[in-house]
Design an enzyme around this catalytic site. Sequence first.
Site, PDB file in Angstrom:
ATOM      1  N   LYS A 192      -8.559 -34.163  38.412  1.00 20.36           N
ATOM      2  CA  LYS A 192      -7.894 -33.402  37.340  1.00 20.36           C
ATOM      3  C   LYS A 192      -8.569 -32.040  37.318  1.00 20.36           C
ATOM      4  O   LYS A 192      -9.117 -31.584  36.307  1.00 20.36           O
ATOM      5  CB  LYS A 192      -8.050 -34.164  36.009  1.00 20.36           C
ATOM      6  CG  LYS A 192      -7.229 -33.622  34.869  1.00 20.36           C
ATOM      7  CD  LYS A 192      -5.733 -33.819  35.003  1.00 20.36           C
ATOM      8  CE  LYS A 192      -4.986 -33.199  33.851  1.00 20.36           C
ATOM      9  NZ  LYS A 192      -3.526 -33.092  34.083  1.00 20.36           N
TER      10      LYS A 192
ATOM     11  N   ASP B  16      -2.253 -37.092  37.024  1.00 15.68           N
ATOM     12  CA  ASP B  16      -0.958 -37.354  36.384  1.00 15.68           C
ATOM     13  C   ASP B  16       0.154 -37.393  37.422  1.00 15.68           C
ATOM     14  O   ASP B  16       1.040 -38.255  37.389  1.00 15.68           O
ATOM     15  CB  ASP B  16      -0.657 -36.327  35.272  1.00 15.68           C
ATOM     16  CG  ASP B  16      -1.146 -34.922  35.586  1.00 15.68           C
ATOM     17  OD1 ASP B  16      -1.786 -34.738  36.635  1.00 15.68           O
ATOM     18  OD2 ASP B  16      -0.860 -34.006  34.807  1.00 15.68           O
TER      19      ASP B  16
ATOM     20  N   TYR C  52     -17.744 -43.717  32.601  1.00 14.24           N
ATOM     21  CA  TYR C  52     -18.169 -45.065  32.200  1.00 14.24           C
ATOM     22  C   TYR C  52     -19.699 -45.186  32.131  1.00 14.24           C
ATOM     23  O   TYR C  52     -20.220 -46.125  31.547  1.00 14.24           O
ATOM     24  CB  TYR C  52     -17.625 -46.125  33.169  1.00 14.24           C
ATOM     25  CG  TYR C  52     -16.114 -46.324  33.110  1.00 14.24           C
ATOM     26  CD1 TYR C  52     -15.327 -45.627  32.203  1.00 14.24           C
ATOM     27  CD2 TYR C  52     -15.480 -47.218  33.949  1.00 14.24           C
ATOM     28  CE1 TYR C  52     -13.953 -45.805  32.155  1.00 14.24           C
ATOM     29  CE2 TYR C  52     -14.099 -47.411  33.903  1.00 14.24           C
ATOM     30  CZ  TYR C  52     -13.348 -46.693  33.000  1.00 14.24           C
ATOM     31  OH  TYR C  52     -11.989 -46.875  32.951  1.00 14.24           O
TER      32      TYR C  52
ATOM     33  N   ASP D  57      -9.793 -46.888  38.091  1.00 17.15           N
ATOM     34  CA  ASP D  57      -9.574 -48.072  37.264  1.00 17.15           C
ATOM     35  C   ASP D  57      -8.100 -48.135  36.857  1.00 17.15           C
ATOM     36  O   ASP D  57      -7.419 -49.164  36.990  1.00 17.15           O
ATOM     37  CB  ASP D  57     -10.473 -47.948  36.017  1.00 17.15           C
ATOM     38  CG  ASP D  57     -10.595 -49.231  35.239  1.00 17.15           C
ATOM     39  OD1 ASP D  57     -10.067 -50.256  35.692  1.00 17.15           O
ATOM     40  OD2 ASP D  57     -11.218 -49.214  34.160  1.00 17.15           O
TER      41      ASP D  57
ATOM     42  N   ASP E 186      -4.721 -50.493  38.597  1.00 17.08           N
ATOM     43  CA  ASP E 186      -3.930 -51.437  37.804  1.00 17.08           C
ATOM     44  C   ASP E 186      -2.441 -51.125  37.955  1.00 17.08           C
ATOM     45  O   ASP E 186      -1.609 -52.032  38.067  1.00 17.08           O
ATOM     46  CB  ASP E 186      -4.306 -51.358  36.319  1.00 17.08           C
ATOM     47  CG  ASP E 186      -5.369 -52.381  35.936  1.00 17.08           C
ATOM     48  OD1 ASP E 186      -6.208 -52.697  36.797  1.00 17.08           O
ATOM     49  OD2 ASP E 186      -5.361 -52.860  34.792  1.00 17.08           O
TER      50      ASP E 186
END
Length: 358
Positions: free
Chosen positions: A191, A223, A142, A247, A251
């Site tokens: 990852k 994942d 980001y 992020d 959620d």
Amino acid sequence: MQYKIALLKGDGIGPEIIDSAVSVMECIGAKFGHDFQFTPYLIGGAAIDALGIPLPQETIDGCLASDSVMLGAVGGPKWDHLSGEQRPERALLGIRAALGLYTNLRPAKLFPALRGASPLRADLVAAGFDIMIVRELTGGIYFGERGYRTGKYGEEAYDTEAYSVTEIERIGRAAFEIAMKRSKRLASVDKANVLETSRLWRKTMHRLAEEYPEVAYQDLFVDNAAMQLVRDPQQFDVIVTSNMFGDILSDEASQLTGSIGMLASASLGDTTRGMYEPIHGSAPDISGQNKANPIATILSAAMMLRYAFGFSAEAQCIEDAVDAVLAAGFRTADIIGDSEASACSCTEMTAEILKAIG
Ligand code: NAD
């Protein structure tokens, strides 16, 4: 003693939910004898409309001069045509960076009364869950270099991710310290089978893990973590991860608690100031209709009391009031789930919580 709190109401449902949280803080102030002073500053679309930019310097200065900061949400269709740097959402990245807020705490806790509002099968949430997601907030993709260029197939866009050992270490240390105060279990999500930044992340976390032998530490690929969260959320206590993975996973976790309207957050740096906000956005689809669930913002106010001012009893009082109101069957539309209650409005839910605080 007076506590100065900067209010960044923002757009959409931002003003509605911040007003709810302010009335709860005022009620707590009256009950426990604290003087909370609130000063509003412009941010996001509201700042663009008034001043042409999403994050005015006056807002940054006002936050820096305050003891703590409370944010509603920014953005909405009105400003969607604007390009990257001019969008309301750039203000979020800007204010986090300006205040040095690199640690984002996102507790995902299932209130017992809301088991029926969770999309998971009853047997998966029977024992409840209480997860603390620790998200890195001022680094990663980001904040990386981005842009447009001509590539193999013509015009292309790119975003890049970089993490320094220092950035990983400080978020890692924050997560290990939090794990030490909870059940001493920490899962680090990355990852590392694909990304170089994740390999450095994992190597740094392993080094830190040696300093915290009491913490049961595990690595998970993102994942797998996304899958495990819906398979068995109870297995997690503290999760630490990068900006973008945090992020997305928070959620996902929020929905398991019944609604994104339930999840609070605290963004912390090296000072006690911090910024406190719900994890959801400005919900333009329900804005101005008095339908928003104010609980995420009210619980963010509780986090402010606990982390910024050290008022644990006051924070607990708010959390108990929310618990009691939900147990009594009050529901905003987003958390109706399988309950037979009719939906109450944002102001009605706030009034019930105020009553429960006493
Ligand atoms: P959103 O979180 O605003 O809404 C997603 C869904 O959840 C909507 O159906 C909305 O009605 C519902 N919802 C969210 N909060 C709720 C609440 N308190 N009570 C009841 N229902 C609630 O996400 P979005 O629709 O993807 O984004 C809308 C705008 O918000 C966009 O401009 C986006 O960029 C912005 N945004 C801002 C922030 C922030 O300010 N921190 C975070 C995320 C998105």
